[in-house]
Design an enzyme around this catalytic site. Structure first.
Site, PDB file in Angstrom:
ATOM      1  N   LYS A  94      45.507 -55.530  71.541  1.00  0.00           N
ATOM      2  CA  LYS A  94      46.387 -54.491  72.088  1.00  0.00           C
ATOM      3  C   LYS A  94      45.814 -53.970  73.404  1.00  0.00           C
ATOM      4  O   LYS A  94      44.606 -54.071  73.630  1.00  0.00           O
ATOM      5  CB  LYS A  94      46.583 -53.371  71.071  1.00  0.00           C
ATOM      6  CG  LYS A  94      45.291 -52.577  70.750  1.00  0.00           C
ATOM      7  CD  LYS A  94      44.969 -51.542  71.804  1.00  0.00           C
ATOM      8  CE  LYS A  94      43.519 -51.156  71.807  1.00  0.00           C
ATOM      9  NZ  LYS A  94      43.113 -50.448  73.024  1.00  0.00           N
ATOM     10  N   ARG A 164      39.596 -46.910  85.813  1.00  0.00           N
ATOM     11  CA  ARG A 164      40.135 -46.194  86.962  1.00  0.00           C
ATOM     12  C   ARG A 164      40.869 -47.117  87.934  1.00  0.00           C
ATOM     13  O   ARG A 164      41.254 -46.691  89.018  1.00  0.00           O
ATOM     14  CB  ARG A 164      39.000 -45.459  87.680  1.00  0.00           C
ATOM     15  CG  ARG A 164      38.436 -44.308  86.856  1.00  0.00           C
ATOM     16  CD  ARG A 164      37.319 -43.570  87.560  1.00  0.00           C
ATOM     17  NE  ARG A 164      37.732 -42.979  88.830  1.00  0.00           N
ATOM     18  CZ  ARG A 164      36.946 -42.175  89.558  1.00  0.00           C
ATOM     19  NH1 ARG A 164      35.735 -41.873  89.112  1.00  0.00           N
ATOM     20  NH2 ARG A 164      37.371 -41.691  90.707  1.00  0.00           N
TER      21      ARG A 164
END
Length: 322
Positions: A94, A164
């Site tokens: 996932k 990020r």
């Protein structure tokens, strides 16, 4: 005997390899990586007999029955596609991919080839979670009126970290938020109303996200994910006549407490052996033995419905992975 290959050599791949030893009839045969050196180290550590220096070589290994894809999620689509086109059954970590469009492509490819494909949403194969779902459906807490769940980590992540990086699907939503969203979907299905807000990082990924899902039944799911503070990692399922509390970590609980109206709290427990990955591997093997091309516990439709929710949330909070 089910002969497994693992595509990737990272931390999650290692944990899966360890848990695979707990699955009756499972054998780790091969590992594939972008480099032969990385594959060789992983194979030596976890007992795989063959190491392949590319994804294509692993997918072409005719002695494999299934491949677990454990790359960072920005590579899920390409890695799974290579395996499916080679006719290999795939257990795909996932989140399935970065968006609904590419997830749909993989499902359509698997169906057109008649090849097994399942998202590795281990929560949906966890025995205790499944037991709780059965209790809820049997009316143990009455009509479900609310679900609450959170998944936040402390960070901070340096600017170069994948969490990020928008191009790598960074941010809290896909890494962490997929779990609260999946829990709400498991208990309440597709919501009729979706609202979300997030604080974004300078790079444009979500750092702290709140989600509210509303249902025509009147039920509400309040969910959160973030990478700016460690949250309790707990969840609660509230019903008209009781509630269920899931302790940390709610997505792989060792216990749960059932509160029924007028009764003493009841603690339910699970076998603590392993890290939880063994259940998804066992489900793949069960499906393959039965000749299935998708799992009834993690069907394609559910994976796509959750991905559609994540797309909706991402659009509302203004995160773009392109």
């Amino acid at each position: 005997m089910t002969r497994w290959g693992i595509l990737s050599t990272g931390h999650i791949a290692g944990r899966f390899a360890e848990d695979l030893r707990l699955v009756p009839g499972a054998e780790l045969v091969a590992v594939g990586s972008r480099t032969a050196e990385s594959a060789g180290r992983f194979a030596a550590r976890y007992g795989a007999t063959r190491a392949h220096g590319s994804w294509a070589e692993l997918a072409a290994d005719d002695e494999l029955d299934a491949i677990y894809v454990a790359t960072p999620h920005a590579a899920h689509h390409e890695a799974a596609r290579v395996c499916l086109e080679a006719g290999r059954a795939v257990l795909l970590e996932k989140p399935f991919t970065l968006d609904l469009a590419t997830s749909t492509e993989l499902v359509e490819l698997a169906r057109s080839r008649g090849v097994f494909l399942m998202e590795a949403m281990w929560m949906r194969t966890n025995p205790l979670i499944l037991r709780l779902v059965e209790l809820v459906r049997a009316g143990a807490v009455g009509e479900v009126t609310g679900v609450r769940a959170d998944f936040g980590v402390a960070g901070p992540f340096p600017p170069e970290h994948r969490m990020r990086n928008p191009a790598l699907g960074g941010g809290a939503l896909l890494d962490l938020g997929v779990y609260p969203v999946s829990l709400a979907h498991l208990l309440l299905g597709v919501p009729q109303h979706v609202r979300a807000w997030a604080r974004l990082s300078p790079e444009g990924v979500d750092e702290n996200t709140g989600i509210v899902l509303g249902y025509d039944s009147g039920a509400v799911a309040t969910l959160g994910c973030g990478m700016v503070g460690a949250t309790p990692l707990t969840a609660a399922i509230t019903g008209s006549t009781g509630r269920i509390e899931l302790p940390e970590p709610f997505f792989r609980p060792g216990s749960a407490v059932l509160h029924r109206a007028g009764a003493e709290p009841e603690t339910l427990t699970d076998d603590p052996a392993g890290g939880g990955y063994q259940y998804e591997a066992a489900e793949v093997q069960r499906c393959l033995a039965a000749g299935l091309t998708e799992s009834p516990l993690v069907p394609h439709a559910v994976t796509l419905e959750v991905m559609a929710l994540l797309d909706d949330i991402r659009a509302q909070i203004g995160v773009d992975y392109s």
